[in-house]
Design a protein around this motif. Structure first.
Motif, mmCIF file in Angstrom:
data_model
loop_
_atom_site.group_PDB
_atom_site.id
_atom_site.type_symbol
_atom_site.label_atom_id
_atom_site.label_comp_id
_atom_site.label_asym_id
_atom_site.label_seq_id
_atom_site.Cartn_x
_atom_site.Cartn_y
_atom_site.Cartn_z
ATOM 1 N N ASP A 14 0.799 -1.070 -0.163
ATOM 2 C CA ASP A 14 0.224 0.050 0.147
ATOM 3 C C ASP A 14 0.874 1.178 0.172
ATOM 4 O O ASP A 14 1.456 1.577 0.938
ATOM 5 N N GLY A 15 0.604 2.059 -0.958
ATOM 6 C CA GLY A 15 1.327 3.520 -0.999
ATOM 7 C C GLY A 15 2.592 3.287 -1.849
ATOM 8 O O GLY A 15 3.115 4.529 -1.957
ATOM 9 N N ARG A 16 3.034 2.129 -2.488
ATOM 10 C CA ARG A 16 4.291 2.212 -3.061
ATOM 11 C C ARG A 16 4.125 2.397 -4.415
ATOM 12 O O ARG A 16 2.851 2.178 -4.953
ATOM 13 N N VAL A 17 5.225 2.715 -5.129
ATOM 14 C CA VAL A 17 5.203 3.108 -6.596
ATOM 15 C C VAL A 17 6.179 1.977 -7.000
ATOM 16 O O VAL A 17 7.488 2.612 -6.637
ATOM 17 N N LEU A 18 5.934 1.259 -7.983
ATOM 18 C CA LEU A 18 6.834 0.239 -8.372
ATOM 19 C C LEU A 18 7.125 0.249 -10.030
ATOM 20 O O LEU A 18 6.007 0.598 -10.551
ATOM 21 N N LYS A 30 -2.701 -7.320 -16.352
ATOM 22 C CA LYS A 30 -4.147 -7.347 -15.742
ATOM 23 C C LYS A 30 -3.871 -7.558 -14.105
ATOM 24 O O LYS A 30 -4.573 -7.267 -13.302
ATOM 25 N N TRP A 31 -3.030 -8.686 -13.922
ATOM 26 C CA TRP A 31 -2.955 -9.051 -12.597
ATOM 27 C C TRP A 31 -1.312 -9.132 -12.158
ATOM 28 O O TRP A 31 -0.420 -9.279 -12.944
ATOM 29 N N TYR A 32 -1.066 -8.777 -10.812
ATOM 30 C CA TYR A 32 0.380 -8.434 -10.490
ATOM 31 C C TYR A 32 0.412 -9.596 -9.069
ATOM 32 O O TYR A 32 -0.365 -9.010 -8.110
ATOM 33 N N GLU A 33 1.082 -10.678 -9.287
ATOM 34 C CA GLU A 33 1.253 -11.203 -8.124
ATOM 35 C C GLU A 33 2.567 -11.093 -7.542
ATOM 36 O O GLU A 33 3.699 -11.085 -7.907
ATOM 37 N N VAL A 34 2.730 -10.971 -5.830
ATOM 38 C CA VAL A 34 3.748 -10.717 -5.145
ATOM 39 C C VAL A 34 3.903 -11.847 -4.030
ATOM 40 O O VAL A 34 3.449 -12.110 -3.293
ATOM 41 N N VAL A 46 0.963 -15.733 -1.623
ATOM 42 C CA VAL A 46 1.019 -15.018 -2.733
ATOM 43 C C VAL A 46 -0.067 -13.977 -2.700
ATOM 44 O O VAL A 46 -1.299 -14.030 -2.414
ATOM 45 N N HIS A 47 0.203 -12.591 -2.593
ATOM 46 C CA HIS A 47 -0.571 -11.554 -2.883
ATOM 47 C C HIS A 47 -0.956 -11.236 -4.088
ATOM 48 O O HIS A 47 0.013 -10.857 -5.059
ATOM 49 N N ALA A 48 -2.134 -10.916 -4.323
ATOM 50 C CA ALA A 48 -2.787 -10.535 -5.780
ATOM 51 C C ALA A 48 -2.930 -9.284 -5.790
ATOM 52 O O ALA A 48 -3.984 -8.786 -4.780
ATOM 53 N N TYR A 49 -2.929 -8.453 -6.874
ATOM 54 C CA TYR A 49 -3.085 -7.106 -7.105
ATOM 55 C C TYR A 49 -3.814 -7.107 -8.588
ATOM 56 O O TYR A 49 -3.383 -7.679 -9.576
ATOM 57 N N ARG A 50 -4.924 -6.230 -8.737
ATOM 58 C CA ARG A 50 -5.626 -6.398 -9.830
ATOM 59 C C ARG A 50 -5.475 -4.952 -10.640
ATOM 60 O O ARG A 50 -5.568 -3.968 -9.842
ATOM 61 N N VAL A 67 -3.695 1.969 -11.764
ATOM 62 C CA VAL A 67 -2.954 1.643 -10.385
ATOM 63 C C VAL A 67 -3.672 0.094 -9.970
ATOM 64 O O VAL A 67 -4.496 -0.563 -10.608
ATOM 65 N N TYR A 68 -2.749 -0.536 -9.262
ATOM 66 C CA TYR A 68 -3.188 -1.961 -8.805
ATOM 67 C C TYR A 68 -3.927 -1.903 -7.382
ATOM 68 O O TYR A 68 -3.320 -1.310 -6.389
ATOM 69 N N GLU A 69 -4.835 -2.556 -7.197
ATOM 70 C CA GLU A 69 -5.873 -2.624 -6.263
ATOM 71 C C GLU A 69 -5.635 -4.140 -5.516
ATOM 72 O O GLU A 69 -5.839 -5.046 -6.286
ATOM 73 N N TYR A 70 -5.595 -4.241 -4.388
ATOM 74 C CA TYR A 70 -5.225 -5.362 -3.608
ATOM 75 C C TYR A 70 -6.383 -6.428 -3.654
ATOM 76 O O TYR A 70 -7.608 -5.834 -3.215
#
Length: 91
Positions: A14-18, A30-34, A46-50, A67-70
């Protein structure tokens, strides 16, 4: 490959810019997985962002980026819908 600085909202980023690599169409995935490794050596979480639109301009209504939302429930899996397959029955 080009990259774009993309903000993240919610979750552990949250709040980071990558910087996120862009695809051949100029859009981020469309998806970013961490993956986050477990401290005891177990399986990684695995945390997913849409991907979602970051907003629109007032004058022409053009999109202002992404923007990617959790997503707490994780990534939704979809099967391809082929025209020759029968729909699933609601048993």
């Amino acid at each position: 490959m080009r990259s774009e600085n993309t903000p993240f909202s919610g979750g552990p980023l949250d709040g980071r810019v990558l910087p996120v690599l862009l695809g051949p169409t100029g859009h981020p995935p469309k998806w970013y997985e961490v993956p986050v490794p477990a401290p005891d050596g177990g399986p990684a979480t695995v945390h997913a962002y849409r991907r979602a639109p970051a907003g629109y301009s007032k004058w022409l209504g053009l999109q202002r980026g992404w923007v990617y939302e959790y997503v707490a429930g994780g990534r939704e899996r979809r099967r391809p819908k082929w025209p020759w397959t029968k729909p699933d029955r609601g048993a």
